[in-house]
Design an enzyme around this catalytic site. Structure first.
Site, PDB file in Angstrom:
ATOM      1  N   ASP A  52      26.972  37.209  23.887  1.00  0.00           N
ATOM      2  CA  ASP A  52      27.826  38.399  23.950  1.00  0.00           C
ATOM      3  C   ASP A  52      27.647  39.270  22.701  1.00  0.00           C
ATOM      4  OD1 ASP A  52      29.528  39.257  25.906  1.00  0.00           O
ATOM      5  OD2 ASP A  52      31.120  37.827  25.433  1.00  0.00           O
ATOM      6  N   GLU A  75      33.172  45.697  24.997  1.00  0.00           N
ATOM      7  CA  GLU A  75      34.154  44.632  25.119  1.00  0.00           C
ATOM      8  C   GLU A  75      34.394  43.898  23.800  1.00  0.00           C
ATOM      9  OE1 GLU A  75      33.506  41.792  28.262  1.00  0.00           O
ATOM     10  OE2 GLU A  75      35.646  41.367  28.370  1.00  0.00           O
ATOM     11  N   ASP A 129      29.510  46.401  28.835  1.00  0.00           N
ATOM     12  CA  ASP A 129      29.891  44.994  28.908  1.00  0.00           C
ATOM     13  C   ASP A 129      28.625  44.203  28.561  1.00  0.00           C
ATOM     14  OD1 ASP A 129      30.915  42.516  29.328  1.00  0.00           O
ATOM     15  OD2 ASP A 129      31.932  43.021  31.197  1.00  0.00           O
ATOM     16  N   ILE A 131      27.965  41.016  28.290  1.00  0.00           N
ATOM     17  CA  ILE A 131      27.708  40.036  29.365  1.00  0.00           C
ATOM     18  C   ILE A 131      28.902  40.106  30.296  1.00  0.00           C
ATOM     19  CG2 ILE A 131      27.456  37.647  30.092  1.00  0.00           C
ATOM     20  CD1 ILE A 131      26.206  36.902  27.615  1.00  0.00           C
ATOM     21  N   ASP A 132      28.696  40.619  31.467  1.00  0.00           N
ATOM     22  CA  ASP A 132      29.740  40.619  32.491  1.00  0.00           C
ATOM     23  C   ASP A 132      29.508  39.383  33.359  1.00  0.00           C
ATOM     24  OD1 ASP A 132      31.847  41.707  34.078  1.00  0.00           O
ATOM     25  OD2 ASP A 132      30.321  42.305  35.541  1.00  0.00           O
ATOM     26  N   THR A 134      30.952  36.064  32.524  1.00  0.00           N
ATOM     27  CA  THR A 134      30.650  34.977  31.575  1.00  0.00           C
ATOM     28  C   THR A 134      30.701  33.606  32.248  1.00  0.00           C
ATOM     29  OG1 THR A 134      32.957  35.006  30.880  1.00  0.00           O
ATOM     30  CG2 THR A 134      31.423  36.205  29.515  1.00  0.00           C
ATOM     31  N   HIS A 225      40.412  36.569  39.888  1.00  0.00           N
ATOM     32  CA  HIS A 225      39.958  37.951  39.721  1.00  0.00           C
ATOM     33  C   HIS A 225      40.099  38.788  40.987  1.00  0.00           C
ATOM     34  CE1 HIS A 225      37.104  36.639  36.205  1.00  0.00           C
ATOM     35  NE2 HIS A 225      38.378  36.467  35.942  1.00  0.00           N
ATOM     36  N   SER A 249      30.151  38.696  38.393  1.00  0.00           N
ATOM     37  CA  SER A 249      29.621  39.882  37.698  1.00  0.00           C
ATOM     38  C   SER A 249      29.365  41.087  38.599  1.00  0.00           C
ATOM     39  CB  SER A 249      28.333  39.551  36.926  1.00  0.00           C
ATOM     40  OG  SER A 249      27.195  39.673  37.742  1.00  0.00           O
ATOM     41  N   LYS A 252      27.317  42.085  42.058  1.00  0.00           N
ATOM     42  CA  LYS A 252      27.844  42.399  43.406  1.00  0.00           C
ATOM     43  C   LYS A 252      27.568  43.869  43.765  1.00  0.00           C
ATOM     44  CE  LYS A 252      32.034  40.554  42.359  1.00  0.00           C
ATOM     45  NZ  LYS A 252      31.755  39.716  41.182  1.00  0.00           N
ATOM     46  N   ARG A 266      37.466  43.871  45.691  1.00  0.00           N
ATOM     47  CA  ARG A 266      38.121  43.300  44.508  1.00  0.00           C
ATOM     48  C   ARG A 266      39.592  43.673  44.644  1.00  0.00           C
ATOM     49  NH1 ARG A 266      35.522  41.669  39.962  1.00  0.00           N
ATOM     50  NH2 ARG A 266      36.796  41.373  38.120  1.00  0.00           N
ATOM     51  N   ASP A 279      33.789  46.739  33.296  1.00  0.00           N
ATOM     52  CA  ASP A 279      33.517  45.820  34.407  1.00  0.00           C
ATOM     53  C   ASP A 279      33.026  46.559  35.653  1.00  0.00           C
ATOM     54  OD1 ASP A 279      34.101  43.442  33.130  1.00  0.00           O
ATOM     55  OD2 ASP A 279      36.232  43.519  33.632  1.00  0.00           O
TER      56      ASP A 279
HETATM   57  P1  AMP Z   1      33.778  38.769  38.222  1.00  0.00           P
HETATM   58  O1  AMP Z   1      32.575  38.139  37.632  1.00  0.00           O
HETATM   59  O2  AMP Z   1      33.482  39.805  39.260  1.00  0.00           O
HETATM   60  O3  AMP Z   1      34.783  37.758  38.695  1.00  0.00           O
HETATM   61  O4  AMP Z   1      34.444  39.622  37.072  1.00  0.00           O
HETATM   62  C1  AMP Z   1      34.442  39.245  35.742  1.00  0.00           C
HETATM   63  C2  AMP Z   1      35.396  40.147  35.013  1.00  0.00           C
HETATM   64  O5  AMP Z   1      36.707  39.978  35.517  1.00  0.00           O
HETATM   65  C3  AMP Z   1      35.535  39.843  33.537  1.00  0.00           C
HETATM   66  O6  AMP Z   1      34.642  40.624  32.798  1.00  0.00           O
HETATM   67  C4  AMP Z   1      36.980  40.190  33.212  1.00  0.00           C
HETATM   68  O7  AMP Z   1      37.062  41.366  32.420  1.00  0.00           O
HETATM   69  C5  AMP Z   1      37.593  40.483  34.567  1.00  0.00           C
HETATM   70  N1  AMP Z   1      38.918  39.901  34.789  1.00  0.00           N
HETATM   71  C6  AMP Z   1      39.616  39.036  34.008  1.00  0.00           C
HETATM   72  N2  AMP Z   1      40.828  38.764  34.550  1.00  0.00           N
HETATM   73  C7  AMP Z   1      40.902  39.474  35.704  1.00  0.00           C
HETATM   74  C8  AMP Z   1      41.915  39.631  36.726  1.00  0.00           C
HETATM   75  N3  AMP Z   1      43.075  38.987  36.662  1.00  0.00           N
HETATM   76  N4  AMP Z   1      41.649  40.450  37.767  1.00  0.00           N
HETATM   77  C9  AMP Z   1      40.475  41.102  37.844  1.00  0.00           C
HETATM   78  N5  AMP Z   1      39.476  40.999  36.924  1.00  0.00           N
HETATM   79  C10 AMP Z   1      39.688  40.201  35.870  1.00  0.00           C
HETATM   80 MG    MG Z   2      33.143  41.831  32.277  1.00  0.00          MG
END
Ligand code: AMP
Ligand code: MG
Length: 353
Positions: A52, A75, A129, A131-132, A134, A225, A249, A252, A266, A279
């Site tokens: 990161d 970030e 970001d 690393i999106d 993680t 998420h 990430s 998608k 989402r 994100d």
């Molecule tokens: P994903 O890989 O699509 O699940 O998204 C990862 C991102 O979700 C991370 O970079 C976080 O910033 C974000 N994230 C963290 N908590 C939440 C939440 N409660 N709802 C939606 N996104 C979130």
């Molecule tokens: Mg992210």
């Protein structure tokens, strides 16, 4: 016909952004390759933290050198890294940068990282970001390096480095993984292999599938998420037959942009969560320029003019043109059975009192 890319209004920005995302994606890939089963079992998150910081440093160095007055809403910030007790950790970051051909002192690396710690809106800014995804990174699955340039609240240049996604999705591809998806407003969406900077960019298009029953949707792996119970209700309402593609990430967005899936949902899983701009910004323009639509769950355009959060929006729906309105209409019906009070959408299972 859209230009392939590097000519046009954002040529200078795109050129440096491609170099930056490529360098950062390589750093992340090197670090990910060193994650052993042992590290994974110990739930040691240090590889992702090292990657990161090194990724943000590499990107902010290049962007900051060419566009020193551009704020970068990223970030990470270097506060913890500057503390004496984290010296060995900083050494690991420097060593990853060195391996990528960047020699720096600790002070320099921290300064580069902090070029990216802006949080306030500006008429022209980048968002990053490093690393999106993680969790995907640690599981040796999908993650992305996401970078975008926003002018007057509109994304104009967007890039997604996807080190674990093949540049070509056809089964007869040689299986080489690593791709950079990118778009400029009005210039189309494109993909180039991560490892071949001289390869001709290939155009990326959403699918034209209009039959929801045949469509594929994707969503987060992490159930915190996104509400998977709500997305499965949408899928039922639209008679979608195929199982969800769960992926970490902004990869998608890339999947929807090139037609491997038609829909990315989402759906807020908890009250009050505000999506972070880093994100989404990289992925949104790639899908739009590939011919798709992106909005929040109520069909509103995403607002990138509130600082680091999408304060005016709730959740995300990205889809091809043929199906986007149908998903929003289905969500509208489903949310009626969740009579939300003023404010954020309710969590799944919430019942009116
Ligand atoms: P994903 O890989 O699509 O699940 O998204 C990862 C991102 O979700 C991370 O970079 C976080 O910033 C974000 N994230 C963290 N908590 C939440 C939440 N409660 N709802 C939606 N996104 C979130
Ligand atoms: Mg992210």
């Amino acid at each position: 016909m859209a230009s392939q890319s590097k000519s046009g209004r954002w040529a200078a920005e795109l050129t440096v952004a491609l170099d930056a995302v490529r360098a950062a994606s390589h750093i992340c890939r090197e670090v990910q390759a060193k994650i052993s089963a042992d590290v994974f079992e110990k739930e040691d998150r240090s590889p992702v933290t090292v990657a990161d910081f090194a990724s943000q440093a590499a990107i902010c160095r290049l962007i900051g050198d060419v566009f020193p007055r551009d704020p970068i809403i990223g970030e990470e910030e270097s506060g913890a890294l500057r503390r004496d007790e984290n010296g060995p950790f900083l050494e690991r970051v420097l060593s990853e940068l060195r391996a990528a051909g960047v020699n720096a002192t600790g002070e320099q690396a921290c300064d580069w990282i902090d070029r990216g710690c802006e949080k306030k809106y500006a008429p022209r800014f980048w968002t990053l970001d490093p690393i999106d995804g993680t969790k995907g990174f640690l599981r040796q699955e999908q993650y992305a390096v996401s970078l975008a340039l926003v002018i007057d609240g509109r994304i104009e240049v967007a890039l997604l480095g996807c080190p674990n996604l093949a540049a070509v999705s056809q089964p007869d591809s040689d299986g080489a993984t690593g791709a950079i998806f990118y778009a400029t407003r009005g210039g189309g969406a494109w993909v180039v292999p991560l490892d071949d900077p001289s390869a001709a960019p290939q155009p990326v298009h959403c699918s034209h599938q209009s039959n929801a029953a045949e469509a594929r949707f994707c969503e987060s792996v992490e159930s915190s998420h996104t509400s998977t119970s709500l997305s499965s209700r949408v899928a039922d309402a639209l008679c979608m037959q195929r199982p969800p593609l769960r992926m970490d990430s902004q990869a998608k967005y890339a999947i929807v942009a090139r037609g491997d899936a038609e829909i990315y949902m989402r759906l807020p899983a908890k009250y009050g969560y505000k999506e972070k701009i880093w994100d989404h910004a990289g992925g949104v323009l790639v899908v739009e320029e590939a011919g798709g639509c992106v909005s929040d769950v109520e069909g509103r355009p995403l607002e990138f003019n509130h600082g680091f959060e999408l304060l005016g929006n709730r959740g995300i729906v990205a889809a091809n043109r043929e199906l986007h309105a149908k998903v929003i209409a289905a969500l509208d019906e489903i949310y009626k059975t969740f009579p939300a009070p003023q404010g954020p959408l309710p969590a799944p299972g919430w019942k009116p009192s």
